[in-house]
Scaffold this motif. Sequence first.
Motif, PDB file in Angstrom:
ATOM      1  N   ALA A 240       0.829  -1.212   0.000  1.00  0.00           N
ATOM      2  CA  ALA A 240       0.000   0.000   0.000  1.00  0.00           C
ATOM      3  C   ALA A 240       0.858   1.254   0.000  1.00  0.00           C
ATOM      4  O   ALA A 240       0.539   2.242  -0.669  1.00  0.00           O
ATOM      5  CB  ALA A 240      -0.939  -0.016   1.206  1.00  0.00           C
ATOM      6  N   LEU A 241       1.955   1.233   0.749  1.00  0.00           N
ATOM      7  CA  LEU A 241       2.846   2.391   0.782  1.00  0.00           C
ATOM      8  C   LEU A 241       3.498   2.628  -0.580  1.00  0.00           C
ATOM      9  O   LEU A 241       3.898   3.751  -0.898  1.00  0.00           O
ATOM     10  CB  LEU A 241       3.916   2.204   1.851  1.00  0.00           C
ATOM     11  CG  LEU A 241       3.438   2.179   3.309  1.00  0.00           C
ATOM     12  CD1 LEU A 241       4.622   2.004   4.257  1.00  0.00           C
ATOM     13  CD2 LEU A 241       2.643   3.423   3.668  1.00  0.00           C
ATOM     14  N   ARG A 242       3.578   1.578  -1.375  1.00  0.00           N
ATOM     15  CA  ARG A 242       4.192   1.689  -2.703  1.00  0.00           C
ATOM     16  C   ARG A 242       3.154   1.764  -3.820  1.00  0.00           C
ATOM     17  O   ARG A 242       3.510   1.733  -5.003  1.00  0.00           O
ATOM     18  CB  ARG A 242       5.123   0.489  -2.924  1.00  0.00           C
ATOM     19  CG  ARG A 242       6.285   0.467  -1.933  1.00  0.00           C
ATOM     20  CD  ARG A 242       7.113  -0.806  -2.044  1.00  0.00           C
ATOM     21  NE  ARG A 242       8.216  -0.773  -1.078  1.00  0.00           N
ATOM     22  CZ  ARG A 242       9.057  -1.779  -0.865  1.00  0.00           C
ATOM     23  NH1 ARG A 242       8.922  -2.908  -1.551  1.00  0.00           N
ATOM     24  NH2 ARG A 242      10.023  -1.678   0.024  1.00  0.00           N
ATOM     25  N   ASN A 243       1.864   1.801  -3.439  1.00  0.00           N
ATOM     26  CA  ASN A 243       0.776   1.837  -4.427  1.00  0.00           C
ATOM     27  C   ASN A 243       0.853   0.675  -5.410  1.00  0.00           C
ATOM     28  O   ASN A 243       0.695   0.840  -6.618  1.00  0.00           O
ATOM     29  CB  ASN A 243       0.775   3.170  -5.188  1.00  0.00           C
ATOM     30  CG  ASN A 243       0.091   4.266  -4.399  1.00  0.00           C
ATOM     31  OD1 ASN A 243      -1.012   4.092  -3.884  1.00  0.00           O
ATOM     32  ND2 ASN A 243       0.754   5.399  -4.292  1.00  0.00           N
ATOM     33  N   GLN A 244       1.096  -0.497  -4.885  1.00  0.00           N
ATOM     34  CA  GLN A 244       1.245  -1.681  -5.727  1.00  0.00           C
ATOM     35  C   GLN A 244      -0.027  -2.525  -5.727  1.00  0.00           C
ATOM     36  O   GLN A 244      -0.681  -2.677  -4.687  1.00  0.00           O
ATOM     37  CB  GLN A 244       2.416  -2.540  -5.230  1.00  0.00           C
ATOM     38  CG  GLN A 244       3.775  -1.884  -5.396  1.00  0.00           C
ATOM     39  CD  GLN A 244       4.899  -2.714  -4.818  1.00  0.00           C
ATOM     40  OE1 GLN A 244       4.680  -3.587  -3.977  1.00  0.00           O
ATOM     41  NE2 GLN A 244       6.130  -2.449  -5.247  1.00  0.00           N
ATOM     42  N   ALA A 248      -3.412   0.827  -1.461  1.00  0.00           N
ATOM     43  CA  ALA A 248      -3.113   2.259  -1.381  1.00  0.00           C
ATOM     44  C   ALA A 248      -3.677   2.858  -0.113  1.00  0.00           C
ATOM     45  O   ALA A 248      -4.600   2.315   0.507  1.00  0.00           O
ATOM     46  CB  ALA A 248      -3.706   2.997  -2.588  1.00  0.00           C
ATOM     47  N   ILE A 249      -3.091   3.987   0.291  1.00  0.00           N
ATOM     48  CA  ILE A 249      -3.705   4.820   1.316  1.00  0.00           C
ATOM     49  C   ILE A 249      -4.884   5.542   0.656  1.00  0.00           C
ATOM     50  O   ILE A 249      -4.714   6.226  -0.352  1.00  0.00           O
ATOM     51  CB  ILE A 249      -2.708   5.837   1.893  1.00  0.00           C
ATOM     52  CG1 ILE A 249      -1.540   5.108   2.580  1.00  0.00           C
ATOM     53  CG2 ILE A 249      -3.396   6.779   2.883  1.00  0.00           C
ATOM     54  CD1 ILE A 249      -0.419   6.028   3.030  1.00  0.00           C
ATOM     55  N   ILE A 250      -6.066   5.385   1.217  1.00  0.00           N
ATOM     56  CA  ILE A 250      -7.281   5.964   0.644  1.00  0.00           C
ATOM     57  C   ILE A 250      -7.513   7.375   1.164  1.00  0.00           C
ATOM     58  O   ILE A 250      -7.954   8.269   0.437  1.00  0.00           O
ATOM     59  CB  ILE A 250      -8.505   5.077   0.970  1.00  0.00           C
ATOM     60  CG1 ILE A 250      -8.323   3.693   0.351  1.00  0.00           C
ATOM     61  CG2 ILE A 250      -9.792   5.726   0.476  1.00  0.00           C
ATOM     62  CD1 ILE A 250      -8.137   3.703  -1.147  1.00  0.00           C
ATOM     63  N   ALA A 251      -7.213   7.597   2.438  1.00  0.00           N
ATOM     64  CA  ALA A 251      -7.399   8.926   3.035  1.00  0.00           C
ATOM     65  C   ALA A 251      -6.586   9.032   4.311  1.00  0.00           C
ATOM     66  O   ALA A 251      -6.388   8.039   5.026  1.00  0.00           O
ATOM     67  CB  ALA A 251      -8.878   9.185   3.339  1.00  0.00           C
TER      68      ALA A 251
END
Length: 387
Positions: A240-244, A248-251
């Motif tokens: 999630a920190l790498r958007n893989q 992802a972080i949503i908010a």
Amino acid sequence: MHNYYVDLHIHIGRTASGRPVKITGAKTLTLTNILHDAVHVKGLNMVGIIDCHVPEVLDELERGMEEKGWKEHDGGGVAIDSVTLLLGSEIEIYDEHCQGPIHVLVFLPTIAAMRTFSAWLKKRVKNISLSSQRMYGTGRELQAFVKQLGGLFVPAHAFTPFKSLYGKGVKKSLTEVFDPDAIDAIELGLSADTEMADQIAELHRYPYLSNSDAHSLRKLAREYQVIRMNAPTFAELKKALRNQEERAIIANYGLNPKLGKYHQTTCERCFKPMSPREKQCPSCGHHRQIKGVFDRLKELKTGGTPPERPPYIYQVPLEFIPGLGAKTYEKLLARFGTEMYVLHQATEEELKQSVGEKLAKLIMLARRGELSIQAGGGGKYGKIASE
């Protein structure tokens, strides 16, 4: 894929035997109480306990696995009831490259990895049983060992005046102290938000975290993030920190920076607001000031076009609402279950039935980011103006 409420910076005040870990942490801030309140009061799905390098804390985790059925996820992290515990450590760096001390967060996937890290760290700190100890070694040395163990490395509360990366830790750039390729995220801290941090171009490559830095149970989840993952595990968080793979972080949910303790510059003695250009306090004549995050970031501003980021949503924890005391807080939890539900889901009519029209209105204004705020500074939190 699911959305999870995540707070990755929670201290332990005392071990199960009553020994202090975070000296300034509340005595009630035990591992057992944190896990209970994370689930049943706050509504969190993942918590980062950043004093897991302490041997007695690791012993308690292993007892829980033997006696209570706690289990390590295949992807890292410890599954405890309906919450995942991430094993973390907060460490102070003050090597020859630093202008001042810098706090950083380290997260490791397994108890075994944290045991290895604890043994390594013990040779480099004065007391392995306490939180936020100064490490005798370099920042890059720490980064290299964390990466060797498959861990994550995050500068903590990166802009606060004391013990932070940009507060006094470096003159201008994180590259003065750290390997930029071995940083996984930047923790914003209570006195900054996404827009403020993005004034620094070298941060555009990193995701931002908004965490509570809780020193008491009530402070849990005063800041947090919603993260989309397939499961609440260390491996999924790393993705999630790498958007893989759609993780992802949503908010980011955090305080309006004006509510933070170090937002504006103040006099060191009387704490009245002052300009960073003033040589003495206009109120008391004192010649020293505590520079606020707002002004420090203006000094560091480099421009550039920031990336598209998840929304940063201003949240006002219930304890900041004027007139909402302990009894009212308990009444809300009894009616709605968790603070997350009160802050984000309860209707105005439901709130009126529970706490009356005035408090219901304040909670709704807080939800919409429409409360009037008196900015904090010099170590004093900002305040909400009563309506």
